[in-house]
Design a protein around this motif. Structure first.
Motif, PDB file in Angstrom:
ATOM      1  N   GLY A 219      98.855 -10.595  65.129  1.00 23.29           N
ATOM      2  CA  GLY A 219      99.134 -10.774  66.772  1.00 23.29           C
ATOM      3  C   GLY A 219      97.812 -11.001  67.439  1.00 23.29           C
ATOM      4  O   GLY A 219      96.910 -11.992  67.061  1.00 23.29           O
TER       5      GLY A 219
ATOM      6  N   ASP B 126      95.375  -0.640  60.876  1.00 22.56           N
ATOM      7  CA  ASP B 126      95.428   0.381  59.801  1.00 22.56           C
ATOM      8  C   ASP B 126      95.604   1.822  60.042  1.00 22.56           C
ATOM      9  O   ASP B 126      94.476   2.387  60.516  1.00 22.56           O
ATOM     10  CB  ASP B 126      93.987   0.074  58.800  1.00 22.56           C
ATOM     11  CG  ASP B 126      94.070   0.882  57.553  1.00 22.56           C
ATOM     12  OD1 ASP B 126      95.020   1.825  57.425  1.00 22.56           O
ATOM     13  OD2 ASP B 126      93.056   0.885  56.855  1.00 22.56           O
ATOM     14  N   PRO B 127      96.817   2.346  59.865  1.00 21.71           N
ATOM     15  CA  PRO B 127      96.763   3.801  60.366  1.00 21.71           C
ATOM     16  C   PRO B 127      95.974   4.597  59.768  1.00 21.71           C
ATOM     17  O   PRO B 127      95.348   5.810  60.477  1.00 21.71           O
ATOM     18  CB  PRO B 127      98.438   4.054  60.196  1.00 21.71           C
ATOM     19  CG  PRO B 127      98.669   3.083  59.051  1.00 21.71           C
ATOM     20  CD  PRO B 127      97.842   1.826  59.181  1.00 21.71           C
ATOM     21  N   ASP B 128      95.552   4.640  58.705  1.00 19.26           N
ATOM     22  CA  ASP B 128      94.550   5.464  58.019  1.00 19.26           C
ATOM     23  C   ASP B 128      93.290   5.400  58.494  1.00 19.26           C
ATOM     24  O   ASP B 128      92.313   6.607  58.642  1.00 19.26           O
ATOM     25  CB  ASP B 128      94.597   5.229  56.508  1.00 19.26           C
ATOM     26  CG  ASP B 128      95.873   5.281  55.797  1.00 19.26           C
ATOM     27  OD1 ASP B 128      96.340   6.696  55.945  1.00 19.26           O
ATOM     28  OD2 ASP B 128      96.620   4.260  55.567  1.00 19.26           O
ATOM     29  N   ALA B 129      92.516   4.236  58.728  1.00 16.40           N
ATOM     30  CA  ALA B 129      91.261   4.093  59.478  1.00 16.40           C
ATOM     31  C   ALA B 129      91.270   4.742  60.606  1.00 16.40           C
ATOM     32  O   ALA B 129      90.403   5.221  61.197  1.00 16.40           O
ATOM     33  CB  ALA B 129      90.839   2.434  59.498  1.00 16.40           C
TER      34      ALA B 129
ATOM     35  N   ASP C  73      93.381   7.366  61.704  1.00 17.48           N
ATOM     36  CA  ASP C  73      93.351   8.545  61.737  1.00 17.48           C
ATOM     37  C   ASP C  73      92.300   9.323  61.752  1.00 17.48           C
ATOM     38  O   ASP C  73      91.658  10.029  62.116  1.00 17.48           O
ATOM     39  CB  ASP C  73      94.261   9.106  60.332  1.00 17.48           C
ATOM     40  CG  ASP C  73      95.770   9.058  61.046  1.00 17.48           C
ATOM     41  OD1 ASP C  73      95.947   9.124  61.978  1.00 17.48           O
ATOM     42  OD2 ASP C  73      96.616   8.863  59.971  1.00 17.48           O
ATOM     43  N   ILE C  74      91.406   8.479  60.594  1.00 13.15           N
ATOM     44  CA  ILE C  74      89.938   8.958  60.298  1.00 13.15           C
ATOM     45  C   ILE C  74      88.915   9.113  61.370  1.00 13.15           C
ATOM     46  O   ILE C  74      88.131   9.932  61.623  1.00 13.15           O
ATOM     47  CB  ILE C  74      89.326   8.806  58.944  1.00 13.15           C
ATOM     48  CG1 ILE C  74      88.258   9.632  58.604  1.00 13.15           C
ATOM     49  CG2 ILE C  74      88.943   7.287  58.951  1.00 13.15           C
ATOM     50  CD1 ILE C  74      88.113   9.538  57.143  1.00 13.15           C
TER      51      ILE C  74
ATOM     52  N   ALA D   2      84.214  -6.735  59.912  1.00 13.31           N
ATOM     53  CA  ALA D   2      83.747  -6.672  58.348  1.00 13.31           C
ATOM     54  C   ALA D   2      82.585  -7.800  58.087  1.00 13.31           C
ATOM     55  O   ALA D   2      81.884  -7.674  57.120  1.00 13.31           O
ATOM     56  CB  ALA D   2      84.992  -6.876  57.365  1.00 13.31           C
TER      57      ALA D   2
ATOM     58  N   LYS E 102      82.004  -2.954  59.104  1.00 15.07           N
ATOM     59  CA  LYS E 102      82.575  -2.049  58.177  1.00 15.07           C
ATOM     60  C   LYS E 102      82.422  -2.381  56.798  1.00 15.07           C
ATOM     61  O   LYS E 102      81.825  -3.477  56.487  1.00 15.07           O
ATOM     62  CB  LYS E 102      84.164  -2.226  58.498  1.00 15.07           C
ATOM     63  CG  LYS E 102      84.519  -1.670  59.647  1.00 15.07           C
ATOM     64  CD  LYS E 102      86.374  -1.433  59.587  1.00 15.07           C
ATOM     65  CE  LYS E 102      86.855  -2.662  59.718  1.00 15.07           C
ATOM     66  NZ  LYS E 102      88.371  -2.389  59.808  1.00 15.07           N
ATOM     67  N   PRO E 103      82.112  -1.673  55.913  1.00 21.55           N
ATOM     68  CA  PRO E 103      82.362  -0.086  55.937  1.00 21.55           C
ATOM     69  C   PRO E 103      81.291   0.484  56.773  1.00 21.55           C
ATOM     70  O   PRO E 103      80.114  -0.045  56.639  1.00 21.55           O
ATOM     71  CB  PRO E 103      82.546   0.330  54.262  1.00 21.55           C
ATOM     72  CG  PRO E 103      81.536  -0.886  53.628  1.00 21.55           C
ATOM     73  CD  PRO E 103      81.681  -2.112  54.611  1.00 21.55           C
ATOM     74  N   MET E 104      81.502   1.724  57.164  1.00 21.94           N
ATOM     75  CA  MET E 104      80.402   2.366  57.965  1.00 21.94           C
ATOM     76  C   MET E 104      80.576   3.880  57.692  1.00 21.94           C
ATOM     77  O   MET E 104      81.616   4.129  57.177  1.00 21.94           O
ATOM     78  CB  MET E 104      80.651   2.082  59.736  1.00 21.94           C
ATOM     79  CG  MET E 104      81.596   2.793  60.173  1.00 21.94           C
ATOM     80  SD  MET E 104      83.323   2.160  60.140  1.00 21.94           S
ATOM     81  CE  MET E 104      84.180   3.286  61.332  1.00 21.94           C
ATOM     82  N   ARG E 105      79.357   4.478  57.705  1.00 19.15           N
ATOM     83  CA  ARG E 105      79.479   5.973  57.847  1.00 19.15           C
ATOM     84  C   ARG E 105      80.000   6.537  59.127  1.00 19.15           C
ATOM     85  O   ARG E 105      79.596   6.095  60.173  1.00 19.15           O
ATOM     86  CB  ARG E 105      78.010   6.546  57.537  1.00 19.15           C
ATOM     87  CG  ARG E 105      77.707   6.028  56.027  1.00 19.15           C
ATOM     88  CD  ARG E 105      76.368   6.841  55.839  1.00 19.15           C
ATOM     89  NE  ARG E 105      75.642   6.399  54.377  1.00 19.15           N
ATOM     90  CZ  ARG E 105      75.138   5.240  54.101  1.00 19.15           C
ATOM     91  NH1 ARG E 105      74.647   4.531  55.381  1.00 19.15           N
ATOM     92  NH2 ARG E 105      74.656   4.795  53.010  1.00 19.15           N
ATOM     93  N   LEU E 106      80.634   7.478  59.129  1.00 22.82           N
ATOM     94  CA  LEU E 106      81.322   7.965  60.269  1.00 22.82           C
ATOM     95  C   LEU E 106      80.051   8.447  61.137  1.00 22.82           C
ATOM     96  O   LEU E 106      79.926   8.493  62.553  1.00 22.82           O
ATOM     97  CB  LEU E 106      82.044   9.244  60.148  1.00 22.82           C
ATOM     98  CG  LEU E 106      83.336   8.543  59.342  1.00 22.82           C
ATOM     99  CD1 LEU E 106      84.138  10.074  58.828  1.00 22.82           C
ATOM    100  CD2 LEU E 106      84.368   7.736  60.282  1.00 22.82           C
TER     101      LEU E 106
ATOM    102  N   ALA F 292      89.773  11.521  63.902  1.00 25.71           N
ATOM    103  CA  ALA F 292      89.702  12.987  63.451  1.00 25.71           C
ATOM    104  C   ALA F 292      88.274  13.034  63.846  1.00 25.71           C
ATOM    105  O   ALA F 292      87.609  14.213  64.541  1.00 25.71           O
ATOM    106  CB  ALA F 292      90.155  13.084  62.142  1.00 25.71           C
ATOM    107  N   TYR F 293      87.353  12.240  63.320  1.00 20.57           N
ATOM    108  CA  TYR F 293      85.822  12.244  63.628  1.00 20.57           C
ATOM    109  C   TYR F 293      85.551  12.330  64.980  1.00 20.57           C
ATOM    110  O   TYR F 293      84.515  13.456  65.221  1.00 20.57           O
ATOM    111  CB  TYR F 293      85.232  11.218  62.725  1.00 20.57           C
ATOM    112  CG  TYR F 293      83.801  11.343  62.829  1.00 20.57           C
ATOM    113  CD1 TYR F 293      83.096  12.174  62.314  1.00 20.57           C
ATOM    114  CD2 TYR F 293      83.152  10.463  63.813  1.00 20.57           C
ATOM    115  CE1 TYR F 293      81.698  12.416  62.215  1.00 20.57           C
ATOM    116  CE2 TYR F 293      81.698  10.577  63.924  1.00 20.57           C
ATOM    117  CZ  TYR F 293      80.769  11.587  63.320  1.00 20.57           C
ATOM    118  OH  TYR F 293      79.903  11.631  63.472  1.00 20.57           O
TER     119      TYR F 293
END
Lengths: 128, 546
Positions: free
Chosen positions: A59, A12-15, A17-18, A85, A106-110, A21-22
């Motif tokens: 895959g 998941d490219p968004d997961a 990215d964040i 998950a 997941k979900p987790m806090r950064l 970044a973090y």
């Protein structure tokens, strides 16, 4: 001392990215891979201290990637932390069989992610 | 960036305000009762909608509405479960609350970016279809191509007029690995076997070759070699080759997965040659050759099994087994709590307990093996077992079906009190008839025997099946213990096992403790008993007494 290097693997490219970044905001050197094949292909080049690995990927899944890394003659000592998950007993047993060192549900806090990354890097420094 | 937010708590409102300030976003609040936020978002010109979820929220509808106006939807939820439920609606981001302003800011930015770049990801479905297609044509465990993929190559070779050698590599006893360690382990081992076979032939033969599996997911391999001016090798040559391959395969399995597993994999090879025949369709030609080679391999395998069974009978007759007694130690005091009796076959080719078990099962010698081992185990230590120490005896669920085992009493035990005997159940074979098995166990408990479940936590003996047996001891497999001092996943699993055991009134035994750090960690986690190399100096050996 150079910043610890982390390879983050998630389809998941968004997961991706964040998390990137973090972790970069925390001063780590972060590389990413979008699937299991890419992760394994990048090992040689990135030489991570820690791999953050999503379990569910198309895959080659995360368990398989973990197993491959942990059985690798050169990269077997790399810390592997699973992002999953589910966190029931069976799922953790799979993690154990795959050779994972830790897991994050997941979900987790950064911030929680940051703490787990830190304590795993700490543990690998101790046992090195 | 402009964010339209509907919050429910002051804490969230504050964190959101700090987050917006940090990323330079403008924040607009919607009323707490606002239903359709997308309309307000359009009016306010907001590109991100932040929604702190209510219990009654219709997330799917919010998702749809936000998509229609092209705004990013970021959900805030108060429990992991709520987040997971909300994630099903595929929001652009979600936040597990309470969260730091830092995290909220990052997720808002990420959510907005996601909407902007969404258009660029159309080809994902195509990529997935390609992966599926590739997976169909290759075996998952080894990555080897299936036979149909190879047929064009083989056709090419045959049409060039070459003779091909087809070898059928039949592995026996690999299925034991699946029974004991689970299907994933067998897949790994098959992967290792494939690599070793490939390695062997790459180093060995000058001719080109292809390697595949008889069936994808199976453990028998087919190797087709292109050999110019081939001459059919004699039986001696084939057998010598089999041994060489077997040696390499064993070596690789031992390196990767340990000796125990390596001793389980027996290999038999059958051969057939393959030559062009214009009168017969190529596929049929190949399948016939496969069948012929497979039959030859199975024949050799059969003969070998019979030979091994004969060896086992001899070993039983001669009692060529000796016992080791591995100490089990109290983690708090390091006193010896008891001993686990472990049998070691004195014939080099029958040293592995797994292998002996497999042969015994095939040759119908299971009960005899069990009887001999129990007798030797008790005889070897009964004069030295302190009155407060326990003897852990390995038993298989099979043994309970043995009428003489059910009569295990004073005659076998001598002076040993049944209350000092712990029957350690290894689930080598899955217990299918639980009620019946429970009955057997109850009879033993009546006599005072205690019960341990072996290898918990590693295989797929789940907690449910352990609870069913209501054991007095739960033994944790070495895979859970090694390096536990630096592995947090293992620590978590052991913690779970300890609290599970305490709930059941059972004690936990850690197997395979090798380092003081491991002992210290498991002690802190509340593990009661430990065994392993760290306590080797406390070991007893029947021969030491003699």
């Amino acid at each position: 001392m150079a910043a610890p290097r982390i390879l983050v693997v998630d389809d998941d490219p968004d997961a991706l990215d964040i998390v990137q970044a973090y972790l970069e905001s925390r001063g780590y050197d972060v590389a990413t891979a979008a699937d299991g094949t890419e992760a394994l292909a990048r090992l040689e080049e990135v030489r991570p201290d820690l791999v953050l690995l999503d379990v569910m990927m198309p895959g080659i899944d995360g368990w398989e990637v973990a197993r491959t890394i942990k059985n690798h003659p050169e990269f077997g000592d790399t810390r592997v932390v699973m992002l999953t998950a589910r966190s029931d007993f069976t799922d953790k047993q799979r993690g154990l069989r795959a050779g994972a060192d830790d897991y994050i549900v997941k979900p987790m806090r950064l911030e929680d992610l940051g703490r787990k990354v830190e304590r795993n890097l700490e543990a690998s420094r101790r046992s090195a | 960036m402009k964010v339209l937010a509907r919050t429910r708590s002051a804490a969230t409102r504050q964190a959101l305000a700090d987050a917006a300030a940090a990323i330079g976003a403008e924040l607009v609040h919607a009323g707490p009762e606002t239903g359709d936020l997308s309309r307000d978002a359009v009016r306010a010109g907001a590109s991100v909608i932040f929604l702190e979820l209510r219990d009654t929220e219709d997330v799917a509808r919010q998702r749809q509405a936000a998509r229609e106006v092209g705004a990013a939807l970021v959900l805030g939820c108060h429990s992991p479960e709520a987040c997971r439920a909300a994630a099903l609606a595929e929001p652009d981001e979600w936040i597990l609350l309470p969260a730091s302003p830092h995290e909220i800011g990052m997720r808002l930015v990420n959510g907005e970016r996601r909407v902007r770049t969404a258009a660029g990801r159309r080809s994902e479905a195509e990529a997935a279809a390609f992966v599926r297609y590739r997976e169909l044509l290759h075996d998952a465990a080894t990555g080897l191509p299936t036979l149909p993929v190879l047929i064009p190559r083989v056709r090419e070779w045959l049409e060039a007029g070459d003779e091909l050698m087809l070898r059928y590599l039949h592995f026996v006893w690999l299925e034991r690995i699946e029974d004991v360690y689970g299907p994933e382990k067998l897949d790994e081992v098959i992967g290792t076997v494939a690599e070793a076979v490939r390695e062997f032939f790459q180093g060995k033969e000058t001719g080109e070759h292809v390697l595949t599996l008889d069936h994808a997911g199976d453990e028998d391999f087919i190797l087709i070699t292109r050999a110019r001016a081939a001459t059919a090798p004699g039986e001696a040559a084939v057998s010598a080759l089999s041994h060489e391959i077997e040696r390499l395969v064993h070596q690789r399995i031992a390196e990767r997965h340990g000796r125990e597993l390596a001793s389980l994999a027996g290999l038999y090879i059958g051969t057939a040659s393959l030559r062009r025949d214009p009168g017969i369709r190529l596929e049929r030609l190949i399948y016939r050759a496969i069948r012929k080679a497979a039959r030859a391999a199975l024949d050799v395998g059969e003969r070998e099994r019979e030979r091994k069974a004969e060896r086992l009978r001899t070993m039983l007759r001669e009692g060529a087994v000796h016992m080791e007694y591995h100490p089990i130690v109290v983690t708090q005091t390091q006193n010896v709590y008891g001993y686990e009796a472990l049998a070691r076959g004195e014939y080099p080719d029958l040293r592995s307990p797994e292998l002996v078990f497999q042969i015994a099962q095939e040759a119908n010698l299971i009960w005899e093996v069990g009887r001999l081992l129990r007798r030797l185990a008790i005889e070897g230590i009964r004069d030295r077992l302190a009155p407060d120490q326990f003897l852990f005896l390995n038993v298989d669920p099979y043994d309970f079906e043995d009428p003489t085992f059910r009569e295990l009493g004073p005659r076998d035990l001598g002076v040993v009190d049944p209350r000092r005997i712990v029957l350690e159940i290894t689930e080598r074979v899955a217990i299918t008839d639980y009620p019946r098995f429970q009955e057997h166990l109850a009879a033993f408990r009546q006599l005072g025997f205690r019960l341990a479940v072996d290898d918990a936590g590693s295989g797929y003996a789940g907690l449910g099946s352990i609870a069913n047996l209501a054991p007095d001891y739960i033994k944790l497999d070495i895979s859970l213990i090694s390096d536990i001092d630096s592995n947090f996943l293992k620590q978590n699993l052991v913690e779970t096992m300890v609290s599970f055991a305490e709930g059941q009134g059972a004690q936990v035994v850690a197997e395979g403790v090798e380092r003081p750090e491991e002992l210290e960690t498991i002690r802190q986690l509340g593990v009661h008993l430990a065994q392993g190399f760290l306590f080797k100096h406390l070991e007893e050996d029947e021969r030491a007494a003699a």
